[in-house]
Design a protein around this motif. Sequence first.
Motif, PDB file in Angstrom:
ATOM      1  N   LEU A   1       0.803  -1.218   0.000  1.00 34.95           N
ATOM      2  CA  LEU A   1       0.000   0.000   0.000  1.00 34.95           C
ATOM      3  C   LEU A   1       0.841   1.275   0.000  1.00 34.95           C
ATOM      4  CD1 LEU A   1      -3.094  -0.444   2.354  1.00 34.95           C
ATOM      5  CD2 LEU A   1      -3.073   0.070  -0.084  1.00 34.95           C
ATOM      6  N   HIS A   2       2.150   1.167   0.112  1.00 36.42           N
ATOM      7  CA  HIS A   2       2.989   2.353   0.203  1.00 36.42           C
ATOM      8  C   HIS A   2       2.794   3.278  -0.996  1.00 36.42           C
ATOM      9  CE1 HIS A   2       6.251   5.063   0.987  1.00 36.42           C
ATOM     10  NE2 HIS A   2       6.897   4.699  -0.101  1.00 36.42           N
ATOM     11  N   PHE A   3       2.702   2.701  -2.194  1.00 34.23           N
ATOM     12  CA  PHE A   3       2.515   3.522  -3.385  1.00 34.23           C
ATOM     13  C   PHE A   3       1.255   4.363  -3.284  1.00 34.23           C
ATOM     14  CE2 PHE A   3       0.193   3.945  -7.395  1.00 34.23           C
ATOM     15  CZ  PHE A   3       1.029   4.822  -8.075  1.00 34.23           C
ATOM     16  N   ASP A   4       0.127   3.728  -2.988  1.00 36.27           N
ATOM     17  CA  ASP A   4      -1.148   4.452  -2.948  1.00 36.27           C
ATOM     18  C   ASP A   4      -1.176   5.486  -1.832  1.00 36.27           C
ATOM     19  OD1 ASP A   4      -3.020   3.173  -5.041  1.00 36.27           O
ATOM     20  OD2 ASP A   4      -2.116   1.461  -4.044  1.00 36.27           O
ATOM     21  N   SER A   5      -0.685   5.121  -0.664  1.00 35.23           N
ATOM     22  CA  SER A   5      -0.667   6.061   0.452  1.00 35.23           C
ATOM     23  C   SER A   5       0.182   7.281   0.117  1.00 35.23           C
ATOM     24  CB  SER A   5      -0.133   5.377   1.716  1.00 35.23           C
ATOM     25  OG  SER A   5      -0.969   4.311   2.092  1.00 35.23           O
ATOM     26  N   HIS A   6       1.352   7.036  -0.452  1.00 31.97           N
ATOM     27  CA  HIS A   6       2.242   8.135  -0.797  1.00 31.97           C
ATOM     28  C   HIS A   6       1.638   9.002  -1.904  1.00 31.97           C
ATOM     29  CE1 HIS A   6       5.898  10.386  -1.614  1.00 31.97           C
ATOM     30  NE2 HIS A   6       5.752  10.095  -2.891  1.00 31.97           N
ATOM     31  N   PHE A   7       1.068   8.361  -2.912  1.00 31.40           N
ATOM     32  CA  PHE A   7       0.536   9.136  -4.029  1.00 31.40           C
ATOM     33  C   PHE A   7      -0.619  10.032  -3.592  1.00 31.40           C
ATOM     34  CE2 PHE A   7      -2.508   9.914  -7.393  1.00 31.40           C
ATOM     35  CZ  PHE A   7      -1.700  10.572  -8.313  1.00 31.40           C
ATOM     36  N   TRP A   8      -1.622   9.437  -2.933  1.00 29.92           N
ATOM     37  CA  TRP A   8      -2.842  10.197  -2.627  1.00 29.92           C
ATOM     38  C   TRP A   8      -2.653  11.205  -1.503  1.00 29.92           C
ATOM     39  CZ3 TRP A   8      -6.392  10.297  -6.149  1.00 29.92           C
ATOM     40  CH2 TRP A   8      -6.551   9.198  -7.000  1.00 29.92           C
ATOM     41  N   LEU A   9      -1.812  10.926  -0.548  1.00 27.90           N
ATOM     42  CA  LEU A   9      -1.680  11.812   0.604  1.00 27.90           C
ATOM     43  C   LEU A   9      -0.468  12.726   0.550  1.00 27.90           C
ATOM     44  CD1 LEU A   9      -2.757   9.360   3.445  1.00 27.90           C
ATOM     45  CD2 LEU A   9      -4.154  10.980   2.141  1.00 27.90           C
ATOM     46  N   GLU A  10       0.497  12.415  -0.307  1.00 29.06           N
ATOM     47  CA  GLU A  10       1.704  13.238  -0.375  1.00 29.06           C
ATOM     48  C   GLU A  10       1.950  13.783  -1.792  1.00 29.06           C
ATOM     49  OE1 GLU A  10       3.248  14.104   2.278  1.00 29.06           O
ATOM     50  OE2 GLU A  10       2.157  12.743   3.622  1.00 29.06           O
ATOM     51  N   HIS A  11       2.139  12.888  -2.737  1.00 31.31           N
ATOM     52  CA  HIS A  11       2.547  13.312  -4.077  1.00 31.31           C
ATOM     53  C   HIS A  11       1.472  14.134  -4.779  1.00 31.31           C
ATOM     54  CE1 HIS A  11       5.095  13.193  -7.596  1.00 31.31           C
ATOM     55  NE2 HIS A  11       4.054  12.829  -8.341  1.00 31.31           N
ATOM     56  N   LEU A  12       0.235  13.653  -4.822  1.00 32.49           N
ATOM     57  CA  LEU A  12      -0.828  14.376  -5.515  1.00 32.49           C
ATOM     58  C   LEU A  12      -1.095  15.753  -4.892  1.00 32.49           C
ATOM     59  CD1 LEU A  12      -3.037  14.708  -7.607  1.00 32.49           C
ATOM     60  CD2 LEU A  12      -4.551  13.325  -6.141  1.00 32.49           C
TER      61      LEU A  12
END
Length: 225
Positions: free
Chosen positions: A42-53
Motif C-alpha cells: 500500500l505504500h505507493f497508494d498512500s504516498h501518491f494520494w496523501l503526499e505526491h498528488l
Amino acid sequence: MAGKRRLSYNSTLTPNVTGAAMIDWREIDTVLLDMDGTLLDLHFDSHFWLEHLPRRYRELHQLDEASQEALRARILGEQGTLNWYSLAYWSRELGVDIVALKREVQHLIGLRSDALDFLKWLKQAHPRVVLATNADRASLALKLPLTGLEGYLDAIVSSEDVGAAKESRRSGLPCRRSKPLTLRERCLSMTTPACSRALANLVSSICWVSNSPTASGRRKSCRNL
C-alpha cells in the motif's frame, strides 16, 4: 460445481503458504483476491494520494501550502465511494492528469513480499483465481504490467465494472458488516471443518460461499481473521 466453495482474500495481510496448504483444496474451486494492500504494497497508494498528488496539485495550480491539506481532507472525504477509486473523477475534479502523475512515482508500485510465493502456489493448486478490486481500469492498466499479476489471474473484476465500490451496500455483497466479528462470534459461526481450519490458519478477511448439500441452505458469512 456442487459442494465447492469460493475463498476470498481482502485484507492487509495475505495468508502464508503453509496456512493455505492446510486447507482442503479439493473443496475450493475459486479464490477471490483483492489487490491493493493484499497483493500489492500500500505504500505507493498512500504516498501518491496523501503526499505526491497534493504537492503536485499545489505546484501545477500555483496555490499556497494550505491547499495541500485541504486536498488531503477532500480526498479522504470520498473514502469508501466509487469516486475514491476513480482516476477519471479526480482528473476531472482537480484539472490534472492523474495517470501521468502516478507514473512519476510508479517505481513505488510493488508486490508484497509474500504475494508472489502465494500466487505461484495457487497456480500449482489449480483453483480459478479472480482479482476482485476497487481499483478502476486506469489503475489496473498501470499496475498490472509493472507487477506481472495478470499471469496468475483467470479473471479481473473492477468495481468500475459494476458501478459500485465494494464498501457500498448497492454492490449487493452479502458480507458487508458495520463492525468486525469478534473471535468468539467467528468461532461460533463456523459450520464446517474447512471453516474451522481456515480460522486457525488464515490471517485475512475471508468470505465463504458454500453450496454444500449438507449446509443449512446456501450459507454466506463474512469473518475478519
